[in-house]
Design a protein around this motif. Sequence first.
Motif, PDB file in Angstrom:
ATOM      1  N   GLU A   1      -7.728   1.095  -8.204  1.00 16.47           N
ATOM      2  CA  GLU A   1      -7.977   1.986  -7.436  1.00 16.47           C
ATOM      3  C   GLU A   1      -8.933   3.156  -7.761  1.00 16.47           C
ATOM      4  OE1 GLU A   1      -5.709   2.777  -4.243  1.00 16.47           O
ATOM      5  OE2 GLU A   1      -5.885   0.596  -4.563  1.00 16.47           O
TER       6      GLU A   1
ATOM      7  N   VAL B   1       0.298   7.603  -6.902  1.00 20.30           N
ATOM      8  CA  VAL B   1      -0.272   6.280  -7.529  1.00 20.30           C
ATOM      9  C   VAL B   1       0.985   5.763  -7.742  1.00 20.30           C
ATOM     10  CG1 VAL B   1      -1.596   5.063  -9.452  1.00 20.30           C
ATOM     11  CG2 VAL B   1      -2.481   7.501  -8.575  1.00 20.30           C
TER      12      VAL B   1
ATOM     13  N   ASN C   1       0.771  -1.201  -0.050  1.00 19.96           N
ATOM     14  CA  ASN C   1      -0.257   0.207   0.058  1.00 19.96           C
ATOM     15  C   ASN C   1       0.747   1.077   0.125  1.00 19.96           C
ATOM     16  OD1 ASN C   1       0.980   0.282   2.389  1.00 19.96           O
ATOM     17  ND2 ASN C   1      -1.006  -0.143   3.598  1.00 19.96           N
TER      18      ASN C   1
ATOM     19  N   VAL D   1      -1.550   0.675  -6.449  1.00 22.07           N
ATOM     20  CA  VAL D   1      -1.712   1.129  -4.738  1.00 22.07           C
ATOM     21  C   VAL D   1      -1.765   2.907  -5.100  1.00 22.07           C
ATOM     22  CG1 VAL D   1      -0.738  -0.577  -3.648  1.00 22.07           C
ATOM     23  CG2 VAL D   1       0.828   1.691  -3.978  1.00 22.07           C
ATOM     24  N   SER D   2      -2.620   3.513  -4.258  1.00 22.06           N
ATOM     25  CA  SER D   2      -2.650   4.880  -4.204  1.00 22.06           C
ATOM     26  C   SER D   2      -2.801   5.359  -2.876  1.00 22.06           C
ATOM     27  CB  SER D   2      -3.766   5.257  -5.123  1.00 22.06           C
ATOM     28  OG  SER D   2      -4.848   5.047  -4.925  1.00 22.06           O
TER      29      SER D   2
END
Length: 484
Positions: free
Chosen positions: A422, A469, A102, A463-464
């Motif tokens: 996302e 990002v 993450n 993941v952001s």
Amino acid sequence: MNRRAIAVVTGVAVIAAGVLIVRPLWTGRCAASFGEVPVAKLARLHAVPLDQVKVDDFYDGVRQDLRNLLEVAQHPVAPLGAARSAVVLPSETGTAIATLANSNDGDVRFEVGDGGLLGPGTGGALVQVDGETGQPVWGRHQVGYGAGGGDLANRMLLMRMPRDKAPRITAVDTSNGDIAWCTKVGKDSDTDSRWTFGSAASGDALFVVRPSDATKKSDHDVRLARIDTRSGKVSWNKRVAGLDEADSVQLLHDQVLLSRFPTDLDDIGRSRKLDPDRRSEPPVRDRGAVVARSAADGTPTWSYRGPDDRGWISNVVGTGKDVAVVISRRSSDQGKTLMTETWMTGIDRAGKQLWKHDFKNQFGYWLVDSFKVTGDLVLSYEKSNSKPKSSDLVARNLTDGTERWRTQISATGSPLRQGASEVLGNSLLANTFDDGLLAVDLGSGTVTNPLPGQKIGAIKGIVSDARTVTIDANGLFITFDRTF
């Protein structure tokens, strides 16, 4: 993934001369499952400017795609902003030796494990790279199986269930990797064949479902605990009567929702779960129900069997502010074959069914990558209404189930796969197996390409956070600013 936890027993020993608090001793023992990754091993995991990436270090089958990616990354289109830097972790086999965990406030976390770059052979590690400097800040090993974790305020929760031991959970300070607290739930017990281990967090509360540690087989109902994430203290730890396994735990405002059976049961598996001995009349109708418990004290509140009074296997696939989305399936004998029925329903905090949609015989097997709840929408990846062998991404209103838009997706694979999509503002950013990235406008369903121009190959994960990002392209991890 998408990802489980524990309860605390605080030991207090009364000595003749006073009170000795022994929790610090246990905390040290518990924290041994989350030992620090040595600085020397961390050093290899760092970010570099894009113009310093050496593509020839990668597996030759992906080099051209990566060259194309590095070129188009210089001119991204919304919702991606300017490319910041890249972490380079190539592998000789073409498979990255790390995956994205993450990110938070621009800092990116990686899972590295099972004999890879950083992890020991019996487990793995989580490592954070600073978004501003590109340098590794901390790394923590996770020993055992059943890993999970997440962000709460400025802490990362790491969870493990070591073999034949009680689950452990620790809170790591994300600024420096120090352990704020560490604890376990229940007693050490045989966990080889009992895989229940899930968690969900909200505010300062972490809810954990785990196997029972009871010695009597008749008492093997799962247990649900609430843990204060600021202190690690267990608020309550209760048996969930009548539930001997739980595949997932999700939160719906003041309710904790448990789905009993796995989402990936096939027709035969569902039929056997609903009618275990194949002779009961009628089958056990409540066996696959979603059960709810109060988030305040863990007391039973309600259960949801399915769209009608027949037996169903029901799974919560997402929750919004006041509505949970449930997929209910059943398989029944139709001559020499098993026939599958699939319904999607919206239920409120009291367990009342608000709406339902009949998917007929779709989603007979795999659910986890086909649905996503975001804002006031439930997204589904399903068979196209207009083209027999095509698939559509469909948006429905969360409150009443009515269809808002439907758009055909030509790329291979679901854009809703765990770890592969996302939500960025009003866009869904998703990866594909072969065509790079796509962005879907959540208001209209319009699909665009945020990295247009050349074929860039498969994107493995996304993941952001509020600022950035990060995408994974076969061990090349590029971080972009995000636009809004």
